[in-house]
Design a protein around this motif. Sequence first.
Motif, PDB file in Angstrom:
ATOM      1  N   SER A   1       0.845  -1.184   0.000  1.00 31.85           N
ATOM      2  CA  SER A   1       0.000   0.000   0.000  1.00 31.85           C
ATOM      3  C   SER A   1       0.886   1.242   0.000  1.00 31.85           C
ATOM      4  CB  SER A   1      -0.913   0.005   1.230  1.00 31.85           C
ATOM      5  OG  SER A   1      -1.722   1.165   1.268  1.00 31.85           O
ATOM      6  N   THR A   2       0.452   2.272  -0.713  1.00 28.43           N
ATOM      7  CA  THR A   2       1.208   3.519  -0.756  1.00 28.43           C
ATOM      8  C   THR A   2       0.246   4.690  -0.873  1.00 28.43           C
ATOM      9  OG1 THR A   2       3.082   4.657  -1.798  1.00 28.43           O
ATOM     10  CG2 THR A   2       1.484   3.635  -3.267  1.00 28.43           C
ATOM     11  N   THR A   3       0.739   5.866  -0.518  1.00 26.87           N
ATOM     12  CA  THR A   3      -0.030   7.103  -0.604  1.00 26.87           C
ATOM     13  C   THR A   3       0.724   8.108  -1.455  1.00 26.87           C
ATOM     14  OG1 THR A   3      -1.006   6.737   1.572  1.00 26.87           O
ATOM     15  CG2 THR A   3      -1.065   8.977   0.726  1.00 26.87           C
ATOM     16  N   ILE A   4      -0.008   8.883  -2.255  1.00 27.77           N
ATOM     17  CA  ILE A   4       0.601   9.983  -3.004  1.00 27.77           C
ATOM     18  C   ILE A   4       0.460  11.254  -2.172  1.00 27.77           C
ATOM     19  CG2 ILE A   4       0.504  11.415  -5.077  1.00 27.77           C
ATOM     20  CD1 ILE A   4      -0.511   9.048  -6.615  1.00 27.77           C
ATOM     21  N   PRO A   5       1.559  11.768  -1.618  1.00 25.92           N
ATOM     22  CA  PRO A   5       1.461  13.013  -0.845  1.00 25.92           C
ATOM     23  C   PRO A   5       1.179  14.205  -1.762  1.00 25.92           C
ATOM     24  CG  PRO A   5       3.481  11.790  -0.344  1.00 25.92           C
ATOM     25  CD  PRO A   5       2.910  11.206  -1.595  1.00 25.92           C
ATOM     26  N   TYR A   6       0.675  15.270  -1.166  1.00 27.28           N
ATOM     27  CA  TYR A   6       0.489  16.508  -1.929  1.00 27.28           C
ATOM     28  C   TYR A   6       1.862  17.069  -2.304  1.00 27.28           C
ATOM     29  CZ  TYR A   6      -4.463  16.523  -0.819  1.00 27.28           C
ATOM     30  OH  TYR A   6      -5.786  16.192  -0.735  1.00 27.28           O
ATOM     31  N   PRO A   7       2.006  17.561  -3.535  1.00 33.02           N
ATOM     32  CA  PRO A   7       3.306  18.104  -3.936  1.00 33.02           C
ATOM     33  C   PRO A   7       3.634  19.397  -3.193  1.00 33.02           C
ATOM     34  CG  PRO A   7       1.670  18.500  -5.642  1.00 33.02           C
ATOM     35  CD  PRO A   7       1.013  17.624  -4.610  1.00 33.02           C
ATOM     36  N   VAL A   8       4.915  19.654  -3.038  1.00 31.06           N
ATOM     37  CA  VAL A   8       5.405  20.916  -2.479  1.00 31.06           C
ATOM     38  C   VAL A   8       6.100  21.663  -3.617  1.00 31.06           C
ATOM     39  CG1 VAL A   8       6.932  22.003  -0.798  1.00 31.06           C
ATOM     40  CG2 VAL A   8       5.676  19.928  -0.177  1.00 31.06           C
ATOM     41  N   LEU A   9       5.659  22.887  -3.882  1.00 34.79           N
ATOM     42  CA  LEU A   9       6.133  23.618  -5.050  1.00 34.79           C
ATOM     43  C   LEU A   9       7.418  24.383  -4.769  1.00 34.79           C
ATOM     44  CD1 LEU A   9       2.721  25.041  -6.336  1.00 34.79           C
ATOM     45  CD2 LEU A   9       3.828  22.865  -6.893  1.00 34.79           C
ATOM     46  N   LEU A  10       8.224  24.519  -5.811  1.00 31.15           N
ATOM     47  CA  LEU A  10       9.453  25.300  -5.711  1.00 31.15           C
ATOM     48  C   LEU A  10       9.137  26.782  -5.795  1.00 31.15           C
ATOM     49  CD1 LEU A  10      11.926  23.326  -8.014  1.00 31.15           C
ATOM     50  CD2 LEU A  10      11.681  23.183  -5.534  1.00 31.15           C
TER      51      LEU A  10
ATOM     52  N   THR B   1       5.613  16.961   7.943  1.00 30.53           N
ATOM     53  CA  THR B   1       6.826  16.186   7.709  1.00 30.53           C
ATOM     54  C   THR B   1       6.811  15.700   6.265  1.00 30.53           C
ATOM     55  OG1 THR B   1       6.927  15.446  10.009  1.00 30.53           O
ATOM     56  CG2 THR B   1       8.159  14.171   8.391  1.00 30.53           C
ATOM     57  N   ASN B   2       7.832  16.094   5.503  1.00 29.09           N
ATOM     58  CA  ASN B   2       7.882  15.775   4.080  1.00 29.09           C
ATOM     59  C   ASN B   2       9.119  14.956   3.743  1.00 29.09           C
ATOM     60  OD1 ASN B   2       5.524  17.344   3.144  1.00 29.09           O
ATOM     61  ND2 ASN B   2       6.747  19.116   3.750  1.00 29.09           N
ATOM     62  N   TYR B   3       8.945  14.110   2.739  1.00 33.16           N
ATOM     63  CA  TYR B   3      10.044  13.313   2.200  1.00 33.16           C
ATOM     64  C   TYR B   3      10.083  13.564   0.690  1.00 33.16           C
ATOM     65  CZ  TYR B   3       9.392  10.977   6.673  1.00 33.16           C
ATOM     66  OH  TYR B   3       9.246  10.713   8.015  1.00 33.16           O
ATOM     67  N   TYR B   4      11.297  13.704   0.154  1.00 35.05           N
ATOM     68  CA  TYR B   4      11.448  14.084  -1.238  1.00 35.05           C
ATOM     69  C   TYR B   4      12.353  13.097  -1.978  1.00 35.05           C
ATOM     70  CZ  TYR B   4       9.820  18.664   0.432  1.00 35.05           C
ATOM     71  OH  TYR B   4       9.096  19.684   1.009  1.00 35.05           O
TER      72      TYR B   4
ATOM     73  N   TYR C   1      15.669  12.987   0.271  1.00 35.88           N
ATOM     74  CA  TYR C   1      15.761  14.015   1.299  1.00 35.88           C
ATOM     75  C   TYR C   1      14.565  13.911   2.235  1.00 35.88           C
ATOM     76  CZ  TYR C   1      18.616  16.175  -2.400  1.00 35.88           C
ATOM     77  OH  TYR C   1      19.529  16.417  -3.397  1.00 35.88           O
ATOM     78  N   ASN C   2      14.786  14.303   3.487  1.00 32.60           N
ATOM     79  CA  ASN C   2      13.650  14.615   4.357  1.00 32.60           C
ATOM     80  C   ASN C   2      13.838  16.036   4.867  1.00 32.60           C
ATOM     81  OD1 ASN C   2      15.153  14.699   6.881  1.00 32.60           O
ATOM     82  ND2 ASN C   2      15.202  12.463   6.825  1.00 32.60           N
ATOM     83  N   ASP C   3      12.795  16.590   5.476  1.00 32.09           N
ATOM     84  CA  ASP C   3      12.859  18.000   5.877  1.00 32.09           C
ATOM     85  C   ASP C   3      13.148  18.176   7.367  1.00 32.09           C
ATOM     86  OD1 ASP C   3      10.504  17.202   7.009  1.00 32.09           O
ATOM     87  OD2 ASP C   3       9.236  18.664   5.994  1.00 32.09           O
TER      88      ASP C   3
ATOM     89  N   CYS D   1       9.610  15.139  -6.356  1.00 27.50           N
ATOM     90  CA  CYS D   1       8.542  14.234  -5.923  1.00 27.50           C
ATOM     91  C   CYS D   1       8.455  14.205  -4.408  1.00 27.50           C
ATOM     92  CB  CYS D   1       8.803  12.813  -6.417  1.00 27.50           C
ATOM     93  SG  CYS D   1       8.989  12.638  -8.191  1.00 27.50           S
ATOM     94  N   THR D   2       7.256  14.401  -3.881  1.00 19.24           N
ATOM     95  CA  THR D   2       7.015  14.101  -2.471  1.00 19.24           C
ATOM     96  C   THR D   2       6.615  12.634  -2.386  1.00 19.24           C
ATOM     97  OG1 THR D   2       4.771  14.947  -2.777  1.00 19.24           O
ATOM     98  CG2 THR D   2       6.370  16.422  -1.746  1.00 19.24           C
ATOM     99  N   VAL D   3       7.127  11.934  -1.383  1.00 19.92           N
ATOM    100  CA  VAL D   3       6.854  10.512  -1.209  1.00 19.92           C
ATOM    101  C   VAL D   3       6.499  10.252   0.247  1.00 19.92           C
ATOM    102  CG1 VAL D   3       8.396   9.856  -3.097  1.00 19.92           C
ATOM    103  CG2 VAL D   3       9.294   9.955  -0.768  1.00 19.92           C
ATOM    104  N   ASP D   4       5.863   9.104   0.503  1.00 20.48           N
ATOM    105  CA  ASP D   4       5.575   8.767   1.893  1.00 20.48           C
ATOM    106  C   ASP D   4       6.808   8.141   2.540  1.00 20.48           C
ATOM    107  OD1 ASP D   4       5.628   6.132   0.952  1.00 20.48           O
ATOM    108  OD2 ASP D   4       3.444   5.872   1.046  1.00 20.48           O
ATOM    109  N   LYS D   5       6.770   7.938   3.836  1.00 21.08           N
ATOM    110  CA  LYS D   5       7.958   7.494   4.571  1.00 21.08           C
ATOM    111  C   LYS D   5       8.458   6.123   4.120  1.00 21.08           C
ATOM    112  CE  LYS D   5       9.973   7.006   9.151  1.00 21.08           C
ATOM    113  NZ  LYS D   5       9.768   7.095  10.623  1.00 21.08           N
ATOM    114  N   PRO D   6       7.594   5.094   3.943  1.00 17.97           N
ATOM    115  CA  PRO D   6       8.120   3.800   3.491  1.00 17.97           C
ATOM    116  C   PRO D   6       8.840   3.888   2.146  1.00 17.97           C
ATOM    117  CG  PRO D   6       5.913   3.526   4.367  1.00 17.97           C
ATOM    118  CD  PRO D   6       6.153   5.002   4.267  1.00 17.97           C
ATOM    119  N   ASN D   7       8.321   4.707   1.241  1.00 19.33           N
ATOM    120  CA  ASN D   7       8.967   4.902  -0.052  1.00 19.33           C
ATOM    121  C   ASN D   7      10.336   5.554   0.133  1.00 19.33           C
ATOM    122  OD1 ASN D   7       9.399   5.094  -2.809  1.00 19.33           O
ATOM    123  ND2 ASN D   7       7.631   6.395  -3.215  1.00 19.33           N
ATOM    124  N   TYR D   8      10.383   6.576   0.968  1.00 15.64           N
ATOM    125  CA  TYR D   8      11.652   7.248   1.266  1.00 15.64           C
ATOM    126  C   TYR D   8      12.664   6.283   1.885  1.00 15.64           C
ATOM    127  CZ  TYR D   8      14.931  10.043   4.053  1.00 15.64           C
ATOM    128  OH  TYR D   8      16.061  10.548   4.644  1.00 15.64           O
TER     129      TYR D   8
END
Length: 285
Positions: free
Chosen positions: A127-136, A163-166, A187-189, A229-236
Amino acid sequence: MTKHLGTAIMIITLFSILSCEEQTNYYEGYEQTIIVDGSIELNGFPTVILTRNIPYYVNIDSADLPYLILRQAKITVSDEETSEVLTLKYKKDKFPPYFYEGNEIKGRAGHTYKLLINYGNKTLTASTTIPYPVLLDSVWFQSNSPADSLGKINAIINDNTATNYYRTYTKIKTSQNQYYPTLISNYNDQLFNGKAFTFHFSKGPETFLDISNANFNFNRGDTIYLKICTVDKPNYEFWKSYQNEVSNGANPFASSYHKIESNIEGEGKGIWGGYGSTVYQVIAK
């Protein structure tokens, strides 16, 4: 998904450490495991590549590829509303050339997607989730020196308080037909959560199998697509552990036999990941 297809052979190679006894054929003396390389991107269709692991010391050539690629699986992807069975497709300019792809379910930010794989008597789930993108806020090319035609990409991101993962990728318009991870791509923030932060992106190699002649700079005049790309923690965690294995494997003073994280449940390893992707065009001038 293009950002995974270029690393498929490395996933096969790295997961072959599941068996380190020297063998002379694929069928004896090791535990067969299904390797999953699956993704669903924001506004994109789900894509899954299935391969099998091989013993560590086995040499492979083009004649072995049909055995390594699994083409008879039933793969189902579902969201909160519907489900679909992915279709096996073939494209000769991709590696591996066989992959499963959907044409109904599209990735949406904030939604969760479940994966079900049936292959023979084996069942795998994830299972995975698509996080909302964070814009530059801004992105630009910076040469290494005023007289140098080589350089890197800089970008300022206004990170939100969550908490974001990229994960980051680039593609050069005239010379590459798919995205490749940047030299440091995960990356994480933790150090800049809720603040503006400047990223420095160097060009990543197209393969880590031989980096002796790799060029980690972009060239002035290139048209570059930068994918954030923003990703969830397991993906990161998967890509972080994978990146560490690749780096350690090229370092004679480091061990490369650590655990690679996975969110696949059942007799398999790998990743099923969602990506909140945004693409920016950068002209290096």
